[in-house]
Design an enzyme around this catalytic site. Structure first.
Site, PDB file in Angstrom:
ATOM      1  N   HIS A  38       0.816  -1.208   0.000  1.00  0.00           N
ATOM      2  CA  HIS A  38       0.000   0.000   0.000  1.00  0.00           C
ATOM      3  C   HIS A  38       0.853   1.262   0.000  1.00  0.00           C
ATOM      4  O   HIS A  38       1.972   1.274   0.526  1.00  0.00           O
ATOM      5  CB  HIS A  38      -0.897   0.033   1.242  1.00  0.00           C
ATOM      6  CG  HIS A  38      -2.188  -0.692   1.060  1.00  0.00           C
ATOM      7  ND1 HIS A  38      -3.375  -0.261   1.618  1.00  0.00           N
ATOM      8  CD2 HIS A  38      -2.500  -1.810   0.371  1.00  0.00           C
ATOM      9  CE1 HIS A  38      -4.355  -1.089   1.290  1.00  0.00           C
ATOM     10  NE2 HIS A  38      -3.839  -2.043   0.532  1.00  0.00           N
ATOM     11  N   GLU A 107      -6.294  -0.795  -5.934  1.00  0.00           N
ATOM     12  CA  GLU A 107      -7.244   0.057  -5.229  1.00  0.00           C
ATOM     13  C   GLU A 107      -6.918   1.516  -5.534  1.00  0.00           C
ATOM     14  O   GLU A 107      -5.752   1.913  -5.570  1.00  0.00           O
ATOM     15  CB  GLU A 107      -7.144  -0.145  -3.714  1.00  0.00           C
ATOM     16  CG  GLU A 107      -7.482  -1.528  -3.223  1.00  0.00           C
ATOM     17  CD  GLU A 107      -7.237  -1.653  -1.732  1.00  0.00           C
ATOM     18  OE1 GLU A 107      -7.996  -1.058  -0.942  1.00  0.00           O
ATOM     19  OE2 GLU A 107      -6.267  -2.323  -1.351  1.00  0.00           O
TER      20      GLU A 107
END
Length: 322
Positions: A38, A107
């Site tokens: 991330h 994402e």
């Protein structure tokens, strides 16, 4: 027998702590370790987002037995697939063949940071298909030129590659993604324990592949503390992938999860000191036919104690179930 892994949650721990946890998880007997990749945490309260590939490089040297895996990397926006191919090959060599490249369509939370917008899901899936094709070609060690709809590779070669390339797991969510990615991927990754996904993937692989899932738990000697921690750190979890993939910032996740109650979280994440109850929460994945399940211990503050005191007896219960 199913294999059980430990999750290196880059959203809730700093890089040096993650390396220490990886060593302790190997000592405790986990079969493999997966790392999220991330640029931002889901929630501000999680508070971390170190670069996963640096952490994994350190973990490869700090461990000797466990398999390592990205769960998952998006090789289409923040990273060009040619760069991912080089990183994955290097990780495989550093770990002496213990690395599996897990990829997915990404994402918005992480990919929008490079300023290229956020494509529709159909476009993201098509981009991922091209990316996997490029990575496969580069892992042959040959000179590659690729001219696709979304990516171009110009006379590229990965000079240090493991023999046979790097195994690739692909995140899928339904029949269309299985039809697209089963011919390209070695192993299946999924975030829901759906037997239809396993059946569809196995049909393309004659059952000779791994089906890899992940599930959070919140262990703590005190049930109320465990539930509160899960609510603070993981209330985003109930939004579902269709929502979570499109939210752009931690502030967006804060807003989307503001009405999620502690009771809602306690119903979806096993919490507390009861190891039998925590172990039983993986049963839907086992019933669906998953072969590998990574455990997430929610929150950073109990990781050391979880790994020192809880992991071994929990693994005994998990293996008894499988």
């Amino acid at each position: 027998m199913a294999r059980f892994g430990y999750t290196l949650m880059t959203e809730q721990s700093g890089p040096r702590d993650l390396v220490r946890y990886a060593q302790a998880a190997e000592d405790a007997g986990f079969d493999f370790e997966v790392s999220s990749d991330h640029y931002s945490p889901w929630l501000v309260s999680q508070g971390h987002a170190p670069y996963a590939w640096s952490v994994l490089g350190a973990v490869a040297q700090a461990t000797s037995r466990v398999e390592l895996m990205t769960y998952v990397t998006c090789p289409t926006m923040r990273y060009h697939p040619a760069v991912v191919a080089q990183k994955a090959a290097t990780m495989s060599l550093l770990s002496e063949g213990r690395f599996l490249l897990g990829v997915g369509s990404g994402e918005n939370l992480n990919e929008h940071v490079v300023g290229d917008g956020w494509p529709a899901v159909a476009t993201r899936q098509a981009m991922l298909q091209e990316a996997v094709e490029i990575i496969r070609e580069l892992h042959t060690g040959e000179l590659v030129t690729y001219d696709g709809e979304y990516f171009r590779v110009d006379s590229a070669r990965v000079w240090d590659v493991p023999e046979g390339g790097v195994p690739i797991g692909v995140a899928v969510s339904g029949e269309e993604s299985i039809e697209r990615f089963a011919p390209l991927g070695d192993h299946m990754i999924a975030v829901q324990p759906e037997a239809k996904l396993v059946e569809g993937w196995d049909a393309a692989h004659d059952g000779a592949s791994r089906k890899i899932g992940q599930i959070p738990i919140s262990w703590d000697p005190d049930l109320e503390t465990a539930v509160e921690r899960a609510h603070d750190q993981f209330r985003w979890f109930g939004g579902g992938w269709a929502v979570n993939a499109d939210l752009p910032t931690p502030a967006g996740f804060e807003a989307a999860s503001q009405f999620v109650r502690t009771d809602d979280v306690a119903e979806s994440i096993a919490c507390g000191p009861d190891l039998d109850e925590l172990a039983a929460s993986v049963q839907p994945y086992l019933d669906a036919g998953f072969t590998d399940i990574a455990i997430v211990q929610v929150g950073d503050e109990q990781q050391d104690r979880f790994l020192a005191e809880v992991a071994e007896p929990l693994l005994e219960r998990l293996r008894a179930l499988s």
